[in-house]
Motif scaffolding. Structure first.
Motif, short mmCIF file in Angstrom:
data_model
loop_
_atom_site.label_atom_id
_atom_site.label_comp_id
_atom_site.label_asym_id
_atom_site.label_seq_id
_atom_site.Cartn_x
_atom_site.Cartn_y
_atom_site.Cartn_z
N TYR A 1 60.41 116.38 52.21
CA TYR A 1 60.82 117.03 50.97
C TYR A 1 59.61 117.62 50.25
O TYR A 1 59.66 118.74 49.74
N ALA A 2 58.52 116.86 50.22
CA ALA A 2 57.29 117.37 49.60
C ALA A 2 56.76 118.56 50.38
O ALA A 2 56.31 119.56 49.79
N LEU A 3 56.82 118.46 51.70
CA LEU A 3 56.35 119.57 52.53
C LEU A 3 57.20 120.82 52.30
O LEU A 3 56.68 121.94 52.30
N ALA A 4 58.50 120.62 52.09
CA ALA A 4 59.38 121.75 51.82
C ALA A 4 58.98 122.45 50.52
O ALA A 4 58.96 123.69 50.45
N GLU B 1 49.40 102.77 50.67
CA GLU B 1 50.11 103.62 51.63
C GLU B 1 50.34 105.02 51.04
O GLU B 1 50.84 105.17 49.93
N PHE B 2 49.92 106.01 51.80
CA PHE B 2 50.17 107.40 51.42
C PHE B 2 51.05 108.04 52.49
O PHE B 2 50.78 107.89 53.69
N ALA B 3 52.09 108.72 52.05
CA ALA B 3 53.02 109.32 53.00
C ALA B 3 53.30 110.77 52.61
O ALA B 3 53.40 111.10 51.43
N LEU B 4 53.41 111.62 53.62
CA LEU B 4 53.84 113.00 53.41
C LEU B 4 55.29 113.09 53.84
O LEU B 4 55.62 112.91 55.01
N ARG B 5 56.16 113.34 52.87
CA ARG B 5 57.59 113.42 53.15
C ARG B 5 57.99 114.87 53.41
O ARG B 5 57.37 115.80 52.91
N ILE C 1 65.80 111.41 62.21
CA ILE C 1 64.56 112.03 61.75
C ILE C 1 64.05 111.24 60.55
O ILE C 1 64.77 111.07 59.56
N SER C 2 62.84 110.77 60.62
CA SER C 2 62.28 110.02 59.50
C SER C 2 62.02 110.94 58.32
O SER C 2 61.54 112.06 58.49
N PRO C 3 62.35 110.50 57.10
CA PRO C 3 62.04 111.31 55.92
C PRO C 3 60.54 111.54 55.74
O PRO C 3 60.14 112.46 55.02
N ASN D 1 66.78 118.09 52.16
CA ASN D 1 67.88 117.25 51.68
C ASN D 1 68.67 116.67 52.85
O ASN D 1 69.09 115.50 52.82
N PHE D 2 68.90 117.49 53.86
CA PHE D 2 69.63 117.02 55.04
C PHE D 2 68.84 115.93 55.77
O PHE D 2 69.40 114.89 56.14
N ILE D 3 67.56 116.16 55.97
CA ILE D 3 66.72 115.16 56.65
C ILE D 3 66.71 113.85 55.87
O ILE D 3 66.73 112.76 56.45
N ASN D 4 66.71 113.95 54.54
CA ASN D 4 66.71 112.75 53.70
C ASN D 4 68.08 112.08 53.63
O ASN D 4 68.23 111.03 53.00
#
Length: 294
Positions: free
Chosen positions: A29-32, A23-27, A10-12, A155-158
């Motif tokens: 962790y931020a979504l959490a 580049e802008f990314a939605l991670r 799973i991509s972070p 945290n797990f996904i990361n």
């Protein structure tokens, strides 16, 4: 090692876009963080809109004030979480590199610091708005666990904050050189406790379900301070137990201290996480006993 579970691919990053070469990314962790705050806000609003849940049918504040409090809480979480990590876990590094304190995008947040930040922010808000501190704390206690659940899943996904090596069948083979440094034979993989999922289940799912049930079905909020006490003690106990299988921060691990204990006598001691949980347990029990008084 047989029976180990592969880490899910799973991509972070949930998605990323490029705008004008930036580049802008939605991670995840931020979504959490975002989802946890929004869910907590809706729970808090639902609580204050039901006066029957509170002692003397008097919620600590209005739904509109909950929205104002939300801004204070966000600041408390971010500032407290970051400063807590700096002071509790890597003070030497940040003393030598003070500019890095602001580099929150590189990671490094501590729950215990975030909790202190929230307490301070809540106290200031209550003082400014003349809101009762204990019942406000109760409201926040019931609203917080969903954010903890989502944060630990992120945290797990990361693939971060993993546990100690294990031979149990649900051990996970986390990617990365550090995660695979278990002292195993060449060619073997290292499986570790998915301690993030343990914490998600205990601190988020179990504690959250208990508080919601007690608040909406068992009159928990009619005893000021009880919900806050259950949350603080419950988190402290869950985190204290998970620390036994969670890999300690690298700065505490050495040849003479392979378990990464922050305080130890001989082969016994406590990790930094466990040390920080002790005052939480004491505070939680104090609030519970205080709330039980007639």
């Amino acid at each position: 090692m047989t029976g180990a579970l592969p880490f899910p691919n799973i991509s972070p990053e949930l998605f990323s876009i490029s705008v004008a070469g930036i580049e802008f990314a939605l991670r995840w962790y931020a979504l959490a963080y975002i989802a946890g705050i929004l869910i907590g806000w809706r729970i808090a609003v639902a609580l204050v809109r039901r006066p029957v849940l509170w002692r003397a049918e008097t919620p600590p504040m209005s739904a509109e004030q909950v929205e104002e409090l939300l801004t204070w809480i966000i600041l408390g979480v971010i500032l407290g979480g970051r400063l807590g990590f700096v002071l509790f876990y890597q003070p030497g590094y940040y003393l030598a590199n003070p500019a890095q304190i602001l580099a929150v995008w590189q990671g490094g947040m501590a729950f215990h610091g975030g909790l202190l930040g929230v307490i301070i922010a809540m106290a200031l808000f209550c003082w400014r708005n003349r809101a009762p501190v204990l019942t406000t704390a109760d409201m926040l206690a019931v609203a917080t666990p969903p954010g903890l659940l989502l944060g630990r899943l992120a945290n797990f996904i990361n693939a971060e904050l993993w546990g100690r090596p294990t031979d149990l069948p649900w051990g996970v083979v986390f990617p990365g050189e550090m995660a695979q440094a278990c002292g195993q034979a060449i060619g073997e993989v290292c499986a570790r406790h998915p301690s993030q999922l343990y914490e998600a289940a205990l601190e988020g799912l179990v504690l959250g379900a208990l508080l919601l049930w007690l608040a909406f079905r068992r009159g928990l909020l009619k005893r000021p301070g009880m919900a806050a006490g259950i949350f603080v003690a419950g988190y402290g106990l869950a985190r204290f137990l998970v620390e036994f299988v969670r890999q300690p921060d690298a700065q505490f691990v050495s040849e003479g201290n392979p378990l990464g204990l922050a305080w130890h006598v001989g082969g016994y001691g406590l990790t930094m996480g466990q040390i920080l949980c002790l005052p939480m347990l004491a505070l939680g029990l104090f609030l519970i006993l205080r709330a039980r008084r007639p």
